[in-house]
Design an enzyme around this catalytic site. Structure first.
Site, PDB file in Angstrom:
ATOM      1  N   ARG A   1       0.819  -1.290  -0.153  1.00 38.99           N
ATOM      2  CA  ARG A   1       0.041  -0.138   0.073  1.00 38.99           C
ATOM      3  C   ARG A   1       0.830   1.060  -0.091  1.00 38.99           C
ATOM      4  NH1 ARG A   1      -1.871   3.287  -1.066  1.00 38.99           N
ATOM      5  NH2 ARG A   1      -3.813   4.453  -0.347  1.00 38.99           N
TER       6      ARG A   1
ATOM      7  N   THR B   1     -16.637  -7.804   1.148  1.00 41.17           N
ATOM      8  CA  THR B   1     -17.159  -6.436   1.041  1.00 41.17           C
ATOM      9  C   THR B   1     -18.744  -6.679   0.458  1.00 41.17           C
ATOM     10  OG1 THR B   1     -17.035  -4.642  -0.293  1.00 41.17           O
ATOM     11  CG2 THR B   1     -16.607  -6.716  -1.453  1.00 41.17           C
TER      12      THR B   1
ATOM     13  N   SER C   1     -16.565  -3.958 -10.060  1.00 41.04           N
ATOM     14  CA  SER C   1     -15.323  -3.551 -10.528  1.00 41.04           C
ATOM     15  C   SER C   1     -14.553  -4.703 -10.362  1.00 41.04           C
ATOM     16  CB  SER C   1     -14.743  -2.459  -9.821  1.00 41.04           C
ATOM     17  OG  SER C   1     -14.380  -3.105  -8.301  1.00 41.04           O
TER      18      SER C   1
ATOM     19  N   TYR D   1     -11.723  -5.079  -8.729  1.00 34.65           N
ATOM     20  CA  TYR D   1     -11.807  -5.386  -7.206  1.00 34.65           C
ATOM     21  C   TYR D   1     -12.735  -6.117  -6.445  1.00 34.65           C
ATOM     22  CZ  TYR D   1     -12.406  -4.312  -2.498  1.00 34.65           C
ATOM     23  OH  TYR D   1     -12.975  -4.700  -0.934  1.00 34.65           O
ATOM     24  N   HIS D   2     -13.920  -5.483  -6.767  1.00 36.71           N
ATOM     25  CA  HIS D   2     -14.918  -6.344  -6.191  1.00 36.71           C
ATOM     26  C   HIS D   2     -15.126  -7.711  -6.752  1.00 36.71           C
ATOM     27  CE1 HIS D   2     -16.297  -2.236  -5.088  1.00 36.71           C
ATOM     28  NE2 HIS D   2     -16.862  -2.839  -4.032  1.00 36.71           N
TER      29      HIS D   2
ATOM     30  N   LYS E   1     -13.351 -10.090  -4.801  1.00 33.61           N
ATOM     31  CA  LYS E   1     -14.032 -10.669  -3.418  1.00 33.61           C
ATOM     32  C   LYS E   1     -15.086 -11.716  -3.653  1.00 33.61           C
ATOM     33  CE  LYS E   1     -11.672  -7.701  -0.835  1.00 33.61           C
ATOM     34  NZ  LYS E   1     -10.953  -8.005   0.449  1.00 33.61           N
TER      35      LYS E   1
HETATM   36  P1  NAD Z   1      -5.310  -0.948   2.761  1.00 34.22           P
HETATM   37  O1  NAD Z   1      -4.864  -0.836   1.354  1.00 34.22           O
HETATM   38  O2  NAD Z   1      -5.034   0.349   3.592  1.00 34.22           O
HETATM   39  O3  NAD Z   1      -4.634  -2.208   3.730  1.00 34.22           O
HETATM   40  C1  NAD Z   1      -4.384  -3.415   2.894  1.00 34.22           C
HETATM   41  C2  NAD Z   1      -3.003  -3.866   3.575  1.00 34.22           C
HETATM   42  O4  NAD Z   1      -2.609  -5.032   3.023  1.00 34.22           O
HETATM   43  C3  NAD Z   1      -1.962  -3.050   3.231  1.00 34.22           C
HETATM   44  O5  NAD Z   1      -1.206  -2.628   4.191  1.00 34.22           O
HETATM   45  C4  NAD Z   1      -1.019  -3.596   2.096  1.00 34.22           C
HETATM   46  O6  NAD Z   1       0.203  -3.442   1.964  1.00 34.22           O
HETATM   47  C5  NAD Z   1      -1.495  -5.217   2.437  1.00 34.22           C
HETATM   48  N1  NAD Z   1      -1.216  -6.019   1.369  1.00 34.22           N
HETATM   49  C6  NAD Z   1      -1.829  -6.120   0.173  1.00 34.22           C
HETATM   50  N2  NAD Z   1      -1.431  -7.081  -0.433  1.00 34.22           N
HETATM   51  C7  NAD Z   1      -0.690  -7.788   0.339  1.00 34.22           C
HETATM   52  C8  NAD Z   1      -0.108  -9.164   0.150  1.00 34.22           C
HETATM   53  N3  NAD Z   1       0.256  -9.799  -1.186  1.00 34.22           N
HETATM   54  N4  NAD Z   1       0.645  -9.712   0.993  1.00 34.22           N
HETATM   55  C9  NAD Z   1       0.918  -8.772   2.322  1.00 34.22           C
HETATM   56  N5  NAD Z   1       0.011  -7.666   2.332  1.00 34.22           N
HETATM   57  C10 NAD Z   1      -0.472  -7.169   1.610  1.00 34.22           C
HETATM   58  O7  NAD Z   1      -6.777  -1.357   2.926  1.00 34.22           O
HETATM   59  P2  NAD Z   1      -7.944  -1.372   3.989  1.00 34.22           P
HETATM   60  O8  NAD Z   1      -8.870  -0.387   3.795  1.00 34.22           O
HETATM   61  O9  NAD Z   1      -7.194  -1.769   5.336  1.00 34.22           O
HETATM   62  O10 NAD Z   1      -8.885  -2.564   3.565  1.00 34.22           O
HETATM   63  C11 NAD Z   1      -8.450  -4.027   4.469  1.00 34.22           C
HETATM   64  C12 NAD Z   1      -9.370  -5.091   3.985  1.00 34.22           C
HETATM   65  O11 NAD Z   1     -10.654  -4.660   4.134  1.00 34.22           O
HETATM   66  C13 NAD Z   1      -9.336  -5.479   2.311  1.00 34.22           C
HETATM   67  O12 NAD Z   1      -9.297  -6.640   1.933  1.00 34.22           O
HETATM   68  C14 NAD Z   1     -10.616  -4.422   1.872  1.00 34.22           C
HETATM   69  O13 NAD Z   1     -10.899  -5.177   0.808  1.00 34.22           O
HETATM   70  C15 NAD Z   1     -11.620  -4.858   2.865  1.00 34.22           C
HETATM   71  N6  NAD Z   1     -12.415  -3.484   3.098  1.00 34.22           N
HETATM   72  C16 NAD Z   1     -12.115  -2.402   3.168  1.00 34.22           C
HETATM   73  C17 NAD Z   1     -13.126  -1.318   3.224  1.00 34.22           C
HETATM   74  C18 NAD Z   1     -12.687   0.329   3.412  1.00 34.22           C
HETATM   75  O14 NAD Z   1     -13.495   1.124   3.162  1.00 34.22           O
HETATM   76  N7  NAD Z   1     -11.452   0.440   3.578  1.00 34.22           N
HETATM   77  C19 NAD Z   1     -14.478  -1.561   3.197  1.00 34.22           C
HETATM   78  C20 NAD Z   1     -14.820  -2.995   3.128  1.00 34.22           C
HETATM   79  C21 NAD Z   1     -13.900  -3.813   2.989  1.00 34.22           C
HETATM   80  N1  USQ Z   2     -18.183   8.331  -4.784  1.00 38.06           N
HETATM   81  C1  USQ Z   2     -18.645   9.797  -5.146  1.00 38.06           C
HETATM   82  N2  USQ Z   2     -17.547  10.634  -4.829  1.00 38.06           N
HETATM   83  C2  USQ Z   2     -16.349  10.581  -4.522  1.00 38.06           C
HETATM   84  C3  USQ Z   2     -16.040   9.320  -4.328  1.00 38.06           C
HETATM   85  C4  USQ Z   2     -16.826   8.333  -4.484  1.00 38.06           C
HETATM   86  O1  USQ Z   2     -19.769  10.219  -5.530  1.00 38.06           O
HETATM   87  O2  USQ Z   2     -15.627  11.522  -4.445  1.00 38.06           O
HETATM   88  C5  USQ Z   2     -19.226   7.535  -5.188  1.00 38.06           C
HETATM   89  C6  USQ Z   2     -18.709   6.362  -5.975  1.00 38.06           C
HETATM   90  O3  USQ Z   2     -19.021   6.867  -7.390  1.00 38.06           O
HETATM   91  C7  USQ Z   2     -19.374   5.311  -5.473  1.00 38.06           C
HETATM   92  C8  USQ Z   2     -19.762   5.410  -4.061  1.00 38.06           C
HETATM   93  O4  USQ Z   2     -19.319   6.803  -3.893  1.00 38.06           O
HETATM   94  O5  USQ Z   2     -20.833   4.960  -5.757  1.00 38.06           O
HETATM   95  C9  USQ Z   2     -18.733   4.656  -3.097  1.00 38.06           C
HETATM   96  O6  USQ Z   2     -17.355   4.869  -3.546  1.00 38.06           O
HETATM   97  P1  USQ Z   2     -16.231   4.527  -2.609  1.00 38.06           P
HETATM   98  O7  USQ Z   2     -14.872   4.656  -3.273  1.00 38.06           O
HETATM   99  O8  USQ Z   2     -16.290   5.231  -1.342  1.00 38.06           O
HETATM  100  O9  USQ Z   2     -16.391   3.245  -2.027  1.00 38.06           O
HETATM  101  P2  USQ Z   2     -15.900   1.755  -3.204  1.00 38.06           P
HETATM  102  O10 USQ Z   2     -15.411   1.995  -4.238  1.00 38.06           O
HETATM  103  O11 USQ Z   2     -17.204   0.744  -3.126  1.00 38.06           O
HETATM  104  O12 USQ Z   2     -15.076   0.743  -2.131  1.00 38.06           O
HETATM  105  C10 USQ Z   2     -14.788   1.126  -0.732  1.00 38.06           C
HETATM  106  C11 USQ Z   2     -13.483   0.483  -0.463  1.00 38.06           C
HETATM  107  C12 USQ Z   2     -13.457  -0.915  -0.775  1.00 38.06           C
HETATM  108  C13 USQ Z   2     -14.767  -1.763  -0.207  1.00 38.06           C
HETATM  109  C14 USQ Z   2     -16.199  -0.973  -0.400  1.00 38.06           C
HETATM  110  C15 USQ Z   2     -17.180  -1.403   0.217  1.00 38.06           C
HETATM  111  O13 USQ Z   2     -12.402   1.077  -1.128  1.00 38.06           O
HETATM  112  O14 USQ Z   2     -12.364  -1.787  -0.209  1.00 38.06           O
HETATM  113  O15 USQ Z   2     -14.842  -2.962  -0.475  1.00 38.06           O
HETATM  114  O16 USQ Z   2     -15.931   0.222  -0.048  1.00 38.06           O
HETATM  115  S1  USQ Z   2     -18.654  -1.406  -0.523  1.00 38.06           S
HETATM  116  O17 USQ Z   2     -18.843  -0.264  -1.265  1.00 38.06           O
HETATM  117  O18 USQ Z   2     -19.577  -1.794   0.292  1.00 38.06           O
HETATM  118  O19 USQ Z   2     -18.632  -2.624  -1.430  1.00 38.06           O
END
Ligand code: NAD
Ligand code: USQ
Length: 397
Positions: free
Chosen positions: A35, A145, A187, A189-190, A193
């Protein structure tokens, strides 16, 4: 309990590692620091001045007397080292946060699409294969997610926690079956998951691994009681167009007087949870694992749902910053309803932090305090879902 926190240097992982350590668990963080590498690649930095892992764990030890181990490890690339950790450290549980988690980053280019799939799917599969190979009873808690369900679900029926009961018509009458809720990723990414979910279903059935998948909503906020103890423990705060999530972006934009970047009409309804509740949910999941042989246990890890435009209007009302409706760089429904079942965590005692409680302090303590660190050229989201889609002209004067 001895817990290996994969991805414990990240936004959710670091406060979780601290919280678990504070609760008396024996915590080891494994992270490849990717990250931080991606920050450098994108030319951005956390709004908050995060310290190196070495400085973080040393500060935690100095302040609390507690030790958090740190292993620099890539779970997608270094399978043998991961297996060795399971064999020699024998954690009781693994919390797996270690994936590439930004939807916009995953859609940037063919390179980032391939990286996201390779990193996330390979990493998750390595963790599962290594648990089996180590031959230990290691429970797995994974961060999934809400986006695995997609946003096409409408009406009054709430999205269930992972599984759906369906009726299958047969010549002998309807058969009732419980299936994994259909996946509808928005996406790459999604998508990873949703692929993780199939890996979990297979390993829970075949190898009787005890697995919990937490379908988390968008995390907002920055600090927990532990990260707030000392500035050296501060959590990261992403605000850029790829990694910044919507509510934290709006808070930061309000702090610097930047128009709030609503995509399209802002009719997208999403699920949210404060970082303080994330860390509590992880401990609840760790202490309430499924039994060996059970199907994957799924929790919807969300506390509130909001429409994006309503969030923007709320923050605009609090701060006087105007709302800008930008062309949406993503392919997503312009408007959707979202009704989510979240009975499990509530039943296990989660007492949620609501937006009304946390918003002002978050704005004041973090977004305002570190506003001078913001790079305004990185705010607008420029990653588009399909070639040819246009992002808005830069709003920054
Ligand atoms: P983040 O990117 O801040 O943290 C992820 C961490 O994982 C980083 O420190 C990165 O260096 C490490 N990482 C990535 N690939 C790796 C690998 N191959 N080996 C070892 N380490 C690795 O993300 P976050 O926001 O802390 O999210 C953590 C988890 O929660 C993710 O899986 C994400 O999908 C999920 N999640 C996050 C959110 C959100 O809003 N932030 C919402 C829903 C789900
Ligand atoms: N959005 C805006 N303006 C912005 C940023 C985002 O309108 O400046 C909108 C996006 O188009 C989207 C919504 O807000 O419709 C959410 O976007 P986001 O970037 O806040 O969230 P998302 O891309 O869904 O991803 C984040 C995390 C991801 C996690 C996910 C949970 O990065 O790791 O899995 O939230 S969830 O959305 O419930 O799937």
């Amino acid at each position: 309990m001895k817990v290996l926190v994969i991805g414990g240097d990240g936004f959710c992982g670091w406060p979780t590692a601290l919280y678990l350590s504070d609760q008396g668990h024996d915590v080891i963080v494994a992270d490849n620091l990717s990250r931080r590498t991606i920050d450098a690649e994108l030319g951005i930095e956390s709004l908050t001045p995060i310290r190196s892992m070495e400085e973080r764990v040393a500060a935690w030890k100095e302040i609390t007397g507690r030790t958090i181990g740190f292993v620099h490890l890539d779970v997608a690339e270094e399978y043998d080292r991961l297996l060795e950790i399971f064999r020699t450290d024998t954690p009781d549980a693994v919390v797996h946060f270690g994936e590439q988690r930004a939807a916009p980053y995953s859609m940037r280019s063919d390179t980032t699409k391939r990286y996201t799939v390779d990193n996330n799917v390979r990493g998750t599969h390595n963790v599962l294969a290594a648990i089996v190979e180590a031959g230990k009873d290691i429970a797995l808690v994974h961060l999934g997610t809400m986006g695995v369900y997609g946003y096409g679900w409408s009406g009054s029926a709430p999205i269930p926690e992972g599984y759906l009961t369906v009726k299958v018509p047969t010549p002998d009458g309807d058969l009732e079956r419980e299936i994994l809720h259909p996946a509808n990723p928005g996406s790459v990414y999604h998508l990873t998951k949703t692929l993780d979910q199939l890996l979990f279903a297979f390993y829970a059935a075949n190898d009787q691994i005890r697995i919990t998948d937490l379908h988390q909503g968008i995390v907002w906020g920055t600090q927990t009681d532990q990260t707030a103890l000392d500035e050296r423990l501060i959590n990261r705060f992403d605000y850029d167009g790829d990694y910044g999530t919507v509510l934290n972006r709006f808070l930061m934009q309000a702090a610097i007087g930047h128009p709030l970047t609503v995509h399209g009409t802002g009719g997208q309804t999403r699920a949210f949870i404060h970082i303080r509740d994330t860390v509590r949910c992880i401990e609840i999941a760790l202490t309430n694992p499924p039994a060996a042989g059970d199907k994957v246990m799924v929790f919807n890890q969300v506390t509130e749902t909001y429409r994006v435009r309503d969030l923007a209007e709320l923050i605009s009302g609090l701060t006087g910053v105007e709302v800008a409706n930008l062309p949406n760089p993503r392919r997503e429904a312009a408007e959707n309803e979202l009704n989510v079942s979240r009975d499990r965590f509530v039943a296990l005692g989660l007492n949620a932090t609501t937006l009304s409680e946390g918003l002002l302090s978050e704005c004041r303590d973090i977004a305002q305090k570190y506003r001078d660190r913001a790079d305004t050229t990185k705010i607008i989201a420029r990653s588009v879902w399909r070639k040819g889609m246009e992002t808005s002209p830069d709003l920054v004067k």
